[in-house]
Design a protein around this motif. Structure first.
Motif, PDB file in Angstrom:
ATOM      1  N   ALA A  14       0.838  -1.342  -0.154  1.00 45.82           N
ATOM      2  CA  ALA A  14       0.160   0.292   0.100  1.00 45.82           C
ATOM      3  C   ALA A  14       0.865   1.306   0.045  1.00 45.82           C
ATOM      4  N   ILE A  15       1.883   1.373   0.930  1.00 44.63           N
ATOM      5  CA  ILE A  15       2.626   2.427   1.039  1.00 44.63           C
ATOM      6  C   ILE A  15       3.438   2.599  -0.363  1.00 44.63           C
ATOM      7  N   SER A  16       3.920   1.447  -0.995  1.00 46.13           N
ATOM      8  CA  SER A  16       4.645   1.691  -2.227  1.00 46.13           C
ATOM      9  C   SER A  16       3.964   2.043  -3.453  1.00 46.13           C
ATOM     10  N   LEU A  17       2.521   1.793  -3.289  1.00 49.59           N
ATOM     11  CA  LEU A  17       1.662   2.487  -4.498  1.00 49.59           C
ATOM     12  C   LEU A  17       1.281   3.726  -4.190  1.00 49.59           C
ATOM     13  N   ILE A  18       1.330   4.232  -2.945  1.00 48.46           N
ATOM     14  CA  ILE A  18       1.107   5.406  -2.429  1.00 48.46           C
ATOM     15  C   ILE A  18       2.191   6.443  -3.108  1.00 48.46           C
ATOM     16  N   MET A  19       3.594   6.018  -2.634  1.00 49.79           N
ATOM     17  CA  MET A  19       4.641   6.630  -2.845  1.00 49.79           C
ATOM     18  C   MET A  19       4.840   6.661  -4.384  1.00 49.79           C
ATOM     19  N   LEU A  20       4.504   5.741  -5.258  1.00 54.68           N
ATOM     20  CA  LEU A  20       4.564   5.825  -6.802  1.00 54.68           C
ATOM     21  C   LEU A  20       3.691   6.785  -7.279  1.00 54.68           C
ATOM     22  N   ALA A  21       2.411   6.788  -6.738  1.00 53.93           N
ATOM     23  CA  ALA A  21       1.544   8.059  -7.073  1.00 53.93           C
ATOM     24  C   ALA A  21       2.214   9.297  -6.525  1.00 53.93           C
ATOM     25  N   TYR A  22       2.626   9.485  -5.640  1.00 50.21           N
ATOM     26  CA  TYR A  22       3.248  10.779  -5.091  1.00 50.21           C
ATOM     27  C   TYR A  22       4.347  11.313  -5.970  1.00 50.21           C
ATOM     28  N   THR A  23       5.121  10.176  -6.509  1.00 51.94           N
ATOM     29  CA  THR A  23       6.259  10.522  -7.150  1.00 51.94           C
ATOM     30  C   THR A  23       5.941  10.905  -8.486  1.00 51.94           C
ATOM     31  N   ASN A  24       4.831  10.251  -9.250  1.00 55.09           N
ATOM     32  CA  ASN A  24       4.403  10.728 -10.429  1.00 55.09           C
ATOM     33  C   ASN A  24       3.689  12.073 -10.387  1.00 55.09           C
TER      34      ASN A  24
END
Length: 129
Positions: A14-24
């Motif tokens: 979950a955190i990894s997907l959130i971080m990916l969204a934040y990075t994008n």
């Protein structure tokens, strides 16, 4: 109710997907900064200036979202390590802090979304006149 090693591990995806969204989001802002800077150099319009001010706020919020998200992930790992060395009570509190950081990160994300909508309203405002 006790937690085990798998409980903090569940947050990894979950955190990894959130971080990916934040990075994008951050990367799209970086491109937008370059575009707005060029537009502002060519034409000092009030709409472009307002967009730049708005974008600056969004960049700072995105940084805060990323930092709290990374902090949450880091504390999940620390919690797992503490469980591994059998410091269960400390690991539970550290995991609780990880959850609080994740909640803060998501709350900042909601705030940033509202500011992003305001940016679109500013962008569309010049069409009204």
């Amino acid at each position: 109710m006790e937690i085990d090693l798998t409980t903090p591990a569940l947050l990894f995806s979950a955190i990894s997907l959130i971080m990916l969204a934040y990075t994008n989001r951050f990367l799209s802002y970086a491109q937008l900064v370059r575009t707005l800077k060029d537009q502002y150099r060519e034409n000092h319009s009030a709409v472009t200036a307002a967009q730049i001010i708005n974008l600056r706020k969004r960049l700072y919020l995105t940084r805060a979202m990323q930092v709290t998200g990374i902090g949450s992930l880091l504390l999940c790992v620390v919690s797992m390590f503490l469980m591994y060395i059998q410091l269960y009570m400390v690991s539970v509190y550290i995991f609780g802090l990880a959850l609080i950081l994740l909640i803060i990160s998501l709350g900042i994300s909601v705030r940033e979304i509202y500011i992003s909508v305001k940016a679109l309203e500013i962008h569309l405002s010049d069409m009204d006149s």
